[in-house]
Design a protein around this motif. Structure first.
Motif, PDB file in Angstrom:
ATOM      1  N   LEU A 107       0.839  -1.199   0.000  1.00  0.00           N
ATOM      2  CA  LEU A 107       0.000   0.000   0.000  1.00  0.00           C
ATOM      3  C   LEU A 107       0.878   1.255   0.000  1.00  0.00           C
ATOM      4  O   LEU A 107       0.560   2.240  -0.680  1.00  0.00           O
ATOM      5  CB  LEU A 107      -0.927   0.000   1.211  1.00  0.00           C
TER       6      LEU A 107
ATOM      7  N   LEU B 239      -8.114   1.723  -1.609  1.00  0.00           N
ATOM      8  CA  LEU B 239      -7.216   0.794  -0.917  1.00  0.00           C
ATOM      9  C   LEU B 239      -6.773   1.344   0.441  1.00  0.00           C
ATOM     10  O   LEU B 239      -6.359   0.580   1.315  1.00  0.00           O
ATOM     11  CB  LEU B 239      -5.989   0.505  -1.772  1.00  0.00           C
ATOM     12  N   SER B 240      -6.858   2.655   0.621  1.00  0.00           N
ATOM     13  CA  SER B 240      -6.401   3.278   1.857  1.00  0.00           C
ATOM     14  C   SER B 240      -7.504   3.445   2.898  1.00  0.00           C
ATOM     15  O   SER B 240      -7.255   4.022   3.961  1.00  0.00           O
ATOM     16  CB  SER B 240      -5.776   4.649   1.552  1.00  0.00           C
TER      17      SER B 240
END
Length: 246
Positions: free
Chosen positions: A133, A185-186
């Motif tokens: 990430l 995704l965060s």
């Protein structure tokens, strides 16, 4: 699939920290995720690798349009990070046929249901590496920096004082796609994602999952966060339209 989301934990054997994200079975966001690879990371790596190995400019793969002078992007690390996240997705999210389905109807054939029986957009708990990430956030940072340094509009002044404005390819052309990919995704785990992960844990008796009122309230709050992330850089109307499908 884990029954409960927990704080990031050290993964066995990898030496890295893993975390769990809830990702939507939604063609609109999955399109951005895939295009981050197809339009940016894969061709950038191909161009970088060819030149690093001495392939001549006349036969080397072209840089993605507008990224010839991009700096700050670690081509192999970023491509590998995306690939590992992709590998962690359940098979249904890796199926490219999903990208070409009707984006207005992401609940098609869904087995996730609201308390009133209405089908909902499926969510999947996915375990990913914090390092991966971080690598993808570095992609976002490099694209943003490149967009500031190399704008997509060039203004040419004529002798009579008038101006011509020309559009050119630049890192800014990739910014929305990368921003939306990384923003989703965060989305960090919280109490709502804990509740949803428990509800989404596999059941052997029936494939259908009916959310309770409490679980549906968590789903709605998570959908608010998801809509804001998946329409990063868009208008309020874009966010409302995305959110309305959930």
């Amino acid at each position: 699939m884990p029954a409960v989301l927990r704080s990031p934990a050290r993964s066995e054997g990898s030496g890295g920290t893993t975390t769990i994200r809830l990702l939507p079975q939604d063609p609109e966001w999955l399109w951005d995720f895939s295009m981050t690879h197809d339009l940016l990371l894969a061709p950038f790596h191909a161009a970088w690798a060819a030149r690093r190995h001495g392939v001549g400019e006349d036969i080397a793969p072209a840089w993605p349009p507008g990224l010839e002078n991009l700096t700050g992007l670690d081509a192999p690390a970023c491509l590998d990070a995306w690939a590992r996240v992709h590998h962690a997705l359940p098979r249904v999210l890796r199926d490219r046929a999903l990208l070409h389905q009707d984006r207005a109807a992401p609940t098609r054939r869904s087995t996730l249901r609201a308390p009133d029986g209405r089908p909902l957009v499926p969510l999947h708990a996915v375990t990913v590496s914090e390092d991966d990430l971080l690598s993808l956030r570095r992609v976002r940072r490099a694209i943003r920096a490149g967009a500031r340094a190399m704008p997509s509009l060039v203004v040419t002044r004529r002798p009579d004082g008038s101006a011509d404005v020309h559009g050119i390819a630049s890192p800014g052309d990739y910014r929305g796609t990368v921003d939306r990919t990384v923003a989703v995704l965060s989305l960090a785990p919280d109490g709502d994602t804990d509740v949803l992960a428990e509800a989404l844990a596999p059941r052997t008796a029936t494939p259908r999952t009916d959310l309770s009122d409490e679980q549906y309230a968590a789903y709605r709050r998570f959908a608010d966060r998801l809509a804001a992330a998946a329409t990063t850089g868009g208008s309020g109307g874009d966010r409302a339209l995305f959110r309305s499908r959930y």
